[in-house]
Write a protein that holds these residues in place. Structure first.
Motif, mmCIF file in Angstrom:
data_model
loop_
_atom_site.group_PDB
_atom_site.id
_atom_site.type_symbol
_atom_site.label_atom_id
_atom_site.label_comp_id
_atom_site.label_asym_id
_atom_site.label_seq_id
_atom_site.Cartn_x
_atom_site.Cartn_y
_atom_site.Cartn_z
ATOM 1 N N ASP A 109 4.660 -6.408 5.819
ATOM 2 C CA ASP A 109 3.205 -6.504 5.772
ATOM 3 C C ASP A 109 2.856 -7.982 5.615
ATOM 4 O O ASP A 109 3.489 -8.696 4.839
ATOM 5 N N ILE A 110 1.888 -8.456 6.345
ATOM 6 C CA ILE A 110 1.530 -9.869 6.283
ATOM 7 C C ILE A 110 0.685 -10.183 5.055
ATOM 8 O O ILE A 110 0.858 -11.218 4.428
ATOM 9 N N LYS A 111 -0.213 -9.269 4.678
ATOM 10 C CA LYS A 111 -1.104 -9.535 3.536
ATOM 11 C C LYS A 111 -0.667 -8.714 2.331
ATOM 12 O O LYS A 111 -1.019 -7.545 2.202
ATOM 13 N N MET A 112 0.113 -9.359 1.459
ATOM 14 C CA MET A 112 0.542 -8.728 0.212
ATOM 15 C C MET A 112 0.152 -9.646 -0.935
ATOM 16 O O MET A 112 0.104 -10.866 -0.770
ATOM 17 N N PRO A 113 -0.106 -9.086 -2.107
ATOM 18 C CA PRO A 113 -0.462 -9.928 -3.250
ATOM 19 C C PRO A 113 0.751 -10.731 -3.732
ATOM 20 O O PRO A 113 1.894 -10.295 -3.623
ATOM 21 N N GLY A 114 0.472 -11.930 -4.228
ATOM 22 C CA GLY A 114 1.533 -12.754 -4.812
ATOM 23 C C GLY A 114 2.228 -13.641 -3.808
ATOM 24 O O GLY A 114 2.273 -14.851 -3.964
ATOM 25 N N MET A 115 2.779 -13.063 -2.762
ATOM 26 C CA MET A 115 3.453 -13.807 -1.703
ATOM 27 C C MET A 115 3.169 -13.105 -0.386
ATOM 28 O O MET A 115 3.468 -11.926 -0.228
ATOM 29 N N SER A 116 2.630 -13.834 0.548
ATOM 30 C CA SER A 116 2.291 -13.236 1.839
ATOM 31 C C SER A 116 3.555 -12.900 2.617
ATOM 32 O O SER A 116 4.647 -13.406 2.328
ATOM 33 N N GLY A 117 3.394 -12.081 3.627
ATOM 34 C CA GLY A 117 4.508 -11.752 4.494
ATOM 35 C C GLY A 117 5.025 -12.968 5.252
ATOM 36 O O GLY A 117 6.217 -13.062 5.556
ATOM 37 N N ILE A 118 4.140 -13.895 5.538
ATOM 38 C CA ILE A 118 4.559 -15.134 6.213
ATOM 39 C C ILE A 118 5.478 -15.933 5.291
ATOM 40 O O ILE A 118 6.548 -16.383 5.703
ATOM 41 N N TYR A 126 16.510 6.307 10.610
ATOM 42 C CA TYR A 126 16.743 5.014 10.011
ATOM 43 C C TYR A 126 16.934 5.183 8.503
ATOM 44 O O TYR A 126 16.323 6.056 7.883
ATOM 45 N N GLU A 127 17.749 4.324 7.925
ATOM 46 C CA GLU A 127 17.902 4.270 6.468
ATOM 47 C C GLU A 127 16.846 3.299 5.951
ATOM 48 O O GLU A 127 16.770 2.157 6.422
ATOM 49 N N VAL A 128 16.028 3.712 4.980
ATOM 50 C CA VAL A 128 14.860 2.945 4.562
ATOM 51 C C VAL A 128 14.945 2.561 3.092
ATOM 52 O O VAL A 128 15.281 3.383 2.241
ATOM 53 N N LYS A 129 14.609 1.301 2.816
ATOM 54 C CA LYS A 129 14.408 0.835 1.438
ATOM 55 C C LYS A 129 13.011 0.246 1.376
ATOM 56 O O LYS A 129 12.598 -0.492 2.276
ATOM 57 N N LEU A 130 12.267 0.570 0.334
ATOM 58 C CA LEU A 130 10.896 0.093 0.164
ATOM 59 C C LEU A 130 10.816 -0.958 -0.937
ATOM 60 O O LEU A 130 11.453 -0.809 -1.991
ATOM 61 N N VAL A 131 10.016 -1.989 -0.688
ATOM 62 C CA VAL A 131 9.615 -2.937 -1.720
ATOM 63 C C VAL A 131 8.119 -3.155 -1.549
ATOM 64 O O VAL A 131 7.565 -2.899 -0.478
ATOM 65 N N SER A 132 7.467 -3.642 -2.591
ATOM 66 C CA SER A 132 6.010 -3.740 -2.516
ATOM 67 C C SER A 132 5.472 -5.170 -2.521
ATOM 68 O O SER A 132 4.264 -5.367 -2.614
ATOM 69 N N ASN A 133 6.359 -6.162 -2.427
ATOM 70 C CA ASN A 133 5.867 -7.541 -2.347
ATOM 71 C C ASN A 133 6.912 -8.448 -1.713
ATOM 72 O O ASN A 133 8.073 -8.064 -1.540
ATOM 73 N N GLY A 134 6.484 -9.651 -1.366
ATOM 74 C CA GLY A 134 7.350 -10.609 -0.691
ATOM 75 C C GLY A 134 8.524 -11.075 -1.537
ATOM 76 O O GLY A 134 9.619 -11.302 -1.023
ATOM 77 N N PHE A 135 8.297 -11.238 -2.841
ATOM 78 C CA PHE A 135 9.378 -11.668 -3.725
ATOM 79 C C PHE A 135 10.525 -10.657 -3.704
ATOM 80 O O PHE A 135 11.699 -11.027 -3.592
ATOM 81 N N ASP A 136 10.167 -9.388 -3.806
ATOM 82 C CA ASP A 136 11.192 -8.334 -3.792
ATOM 83 C C ASP A 136 11.868 -8.217 -2.424
ATOM 84 O O ASP A 136 13.044 -7.870 -2.347
ATOM 85 N N ALA A 137 11.138 -8.530 -1.359
ATOM 86 C CA ALA A 137 11.735 -8.493 -0.021
ATOM 87 C C ALA A 137 12.832 -9.551 0.094
ATOM 88 O O ALA A 137 13.937 -9.270 0.571
ATOM 89 N N ASN A 161 0.835 -1.193 0.000
ATOM 90 C CA ASN A 161 0.000 0.000 0.000
ATOM 91 C C ASN A 161 0.880 1.258 0.000
ATOM 92 O O ASN A 161 1.679 1.467 0.925
ATOM 93 N N LYS A 162 0.725 2.091 -1.009
ATOM 94 C CA LYS A 162 1.571 3.284 -1.167
ATOM 95 C C LYS A 162 1.415 4.280 -0.011
ATOM 96 O O LYS A 162 2.383 4.920 0.399
ATOM 97 N N ILE A 163 0.210 4.416 0.509
ATOM 98 C CA ILE A 163 0.003 5.335 1.632
ATOM 99 C C ILE A 163 0.743 4.830 2.869
ATOM 100 O O ILE A 163 1.426 5.597 3.551
ATOM 101 N N ASN A 164 0.625 3.530 3.142
ATOM 102 C CA ASN A 164 1.356 2.960 4.274
ATOM 103 C C ASN A 164 2.866 3.066 4.070
ATOM 104 O O ASN A 164 3.605 3.322 5.019
ATOM 105 N N GLN A 165 3.317 2.865 2.832
ATOM 106 C CA GLN A 165 4.749 3.023 2.537
ATOM 107 C C GLN A 165 5.222 4.431 2.915
ATOM 108 O O GLN A 165 6.250 4.597 3.560
ATOM 109 N N ALA A 166 4.456 5.430 2.485
ATOM 110 C CA ALA A 166 4.838 6.815 2.750
ATOM 111 C C ALA A 166 4.831 7.114 4.250
ATOM 112 O O ALA A 166 5.757 7.758 4.768
#
Length: 144
Positions: free
Chosen positions: A72-81, A44-55, A28-33
């Motif tokens: 985030d636990i609920k992301m599309p494609g691959m969950s945080g778990i 803190y030094e921050v890097k953002l990714v938007s899904n589990g694969f990229d994490a 979620n872009k708002i949560n990212q911001a």
């Protein structure tokens, strides 16, 4: 016409007691911001990714290791778990990187699942700056 005055937001340099690189996995872009702003205020030094694969890729291929992943636990494609399990499968991450779940799902069963996959703590949604910093401090102290 009424308008809101800008509010001076204090900086919290005492929050990051040492240099800390944080990977934020949030779709979620708002949560990212919001999370990025909170973390930057804490130095803190921050890097953002938007899904589990990229994490997983960010942890695996980063030239500088991350100290913390806020997942985030609920992301599309691959969950945080699933992403946490993937990160924990990378050699050397169990003791060297903290993973905090970012979720509204905080039942006892959920908490047990998070701990079983190697998540070190939980920050509840909706997020507050104080709760975020407290969770980070607790997780980082447990890894020290």
């Amino acid at each position: 016409m009424d308008y809101l005055e800008p509010i001076e937001v204090p900086r919290y340099p005492e929050v990051a007691k040492r240099s800390c690189r944080v990977l934020v996995a949030e779709d979620n872009k708002i949560n990212q911001a919001l999370i990025s702003r909170f973390l930057e205020l804490g130095n803190y030094e921050v890097k953002l990714v938007s899904n589990g694969f990229d994490a997983i890729d960010a942890v695996r291929y980063s030239k500088q290791p991350f100290d913390l992943v806020l997942m985030d636990i609920k992301m599309p494609g691959m969950s945080g778990i699933e992403a946490a399990e993937g990160i924990r499968s990378i050699e050397g991450t169990r003791g060297n990187i903290c993973i905090l779940a970012f979720t509204a799902n905080v039942s006892d069963e959920d908490m047990e699942l998070y701990l079983n996959v190697g998540i070190d703590g939980v920050v509840g949604k909706p997020i507050s700056r104080d709760a975020l910093f407290l969770a980070i401090e607790k997780a980082m102290e447990s890894k020290a």
